[in-house]
Design a protein around this motif. Structure first.
Motif: not given
Length: 409
Positions: A94-101
């Motif tokens: 996963t990345t959880n890009l910028y904190g967006v799950p």
């Protein structure tokens, strides 16, 4: 007593999982990939990601398989991944890009069906929750970064299920650590203080411009130089972290340096203040989510626990690159732009390209990562600059109009 055990105990209490301390999230991720994936394994991941993470995957001897992403947040879109791809991957990152799950519940379910590990890159996502559980509680292992939320300029964790696995990973970590140097420890300790001083004295613009002119920044663009011939030469030596050192260490040369007591004491103080930091970030997210530039996922505040304490809030703007340059005049340097996507950046020699790359190209070209702690200043600057919001197009329109970006050589 194991190295960094007091810091690890703090994170263990927070997550409810066994944690080990590492000098960086990138080393934590490398440990997880080596522990659960054999050489040549295929790892499904988002193309809107830090290039350092790409090189960590390559250093572990693995093949990155790039997934379609959502136009709403740049994370993997599980429903858009072809079934043929699902049947031929050995792990998911996963990345959880910028904190967006990421859609971790769905990814967890697919991984369980396939009998493959799910790795959570939670470097941006300390404090983010999904269905009442923290990010980092869903995967086979989860890597966290202290250099993000607590601005520690160092430090990370790897979360796993049981003490036996943790001890096994501690042994592998200790084999990979390099000896500490007092000078490096002092620099690591002082760097966050220097950054705070620059911001407090309103010196961001002159300092940043001076660094650009002196050529001391390791990246001239959003991506580091690929050096494809050198990179191809290292492939035969993977898994081998040392062979990929020129790429993996960019922006954090001490990513596997054994930290002394001075660094660890500073990090403990910062971790003690983490909840207060997350509360302040949530306030900034609330402000940014109400603006015309907020990405759809930000406006909707996904999850059931209120505003997300994001590392960066994704705004979507027209003429993003020119706007970023103009924001420096307002004392705002917005980093963490991952453009072009990794398949356009690295090419088929080093990654398996996404079967539907257009969404990643559009999102990466329009996203402006906004620090929630600077929400009011960013909002005011965007208004003064007349920033125009960008609205995600339909998939058909995007595929027809978004061309691939040139590779970064």
């Amino acid at each position: 007593m194991p190295y960094g055990s007091r810091l690890a105990a703090q994170m263990t209490r927070r997550l409810g999982r066994e944690c080990l301390y590492t000098p960086s999230a990138r080393l934590a991720l490398y440990l997880a990939l080596r522990r659960w994936c054999g050489p040549g394994a295929r790892v499904l991941m988002s193309p809107v990601n830090d290039d350092v993470i790409l090189f960590v995957v390559l250093a572990a001897g693995l093949r990155p398989v790039l997934a379609p992403v959502s136009l709403r947040d740049g994370n993997i879109d599980p429903a858009a991944v072809p079934e043929s791809t699902w049947r031929n991957v050995d792990a998911v990152l996963t990345t959880n890009l910028y904190g967006v799950p990421d859609r971790v519940a769905e990814l967890r379910r697919r991984c369980d069906e396939l009998g493959i590990p799910l790795f959570e890159d939670a470097a941006h996502a300390i404090g983010t929750r999904v269905e009442g559980q923290p990010i980092g509680a869903f995967g086979t292992a989860a890597a966290f970064s202290l250099s993000k939320h607590v601005a520690g300029a160092a430090g990370g964790f790897l979360a796993v299920d049981d003490a036996r696995t943790r001890r096994e990973l501690e042994r592998l970590r200790d084999e990979l650590l390099v000896p500490r140097r007092l000078r490096a420890d002092l620099a690591t300790t002082l760097r966050p203080l220097a950054r705070s001083g620059v911001r407090a004295l309103h010196l961001v613009r002159p300092v940043w411009r001076t660094m650009q002119r002196l050529g001391v920044l390791e990246r001239d663009a959003f991506r580091m130089e690929l050096h494809p011939r050198r990179l191809a030469d290292r492939a035969s030596r993977a898994p081998d972290l040392t062979a990929y050192e020129p790429w993996v260490r960019v922006d954090l040369h001490g990513y596997r340096s054994r930290h002394g007591a001075l660094v660890r004491a500073q990090l403990k103080l910062r971790v003690d203040r983490l909840d207060g930091d997350l509360t302040r970030r949530a306030v900034g997210v609330s402000l940014l989510s109400s603006t015309a530039w907020a990405a759809p996922t930000l406006r909707e505040r996904p999850g059931r626990d209120g505003p997300l304490p994001l590392f960066r809030a994704p705004l979507l703007v027209q003429d993003r690159d020119a706007l970023l340059e103009r924001l420096v005049a307002h004392g705002l340097v917005c980093g963490y732009v991952y453009d072009p996507p990794l398949d356009d950046y690295a090419g088929a020699e080093f990654v398996e390209p996404s079967p539907a790359p257009w969404a990643a190209r559009w999102f990466a070209a329009h996203v402006l990562p906004a620090d929630p702690l600077l929400a009011r200043g960013i909002t005011n600057a965007l208004m003064r600059e007349g920033a125009r919001p960008a609205h995600p197009p339909t998939a058909t329109a995007t595929a027809a109009t978004v061309a691939p970006c040139p590779r970064v050589r």
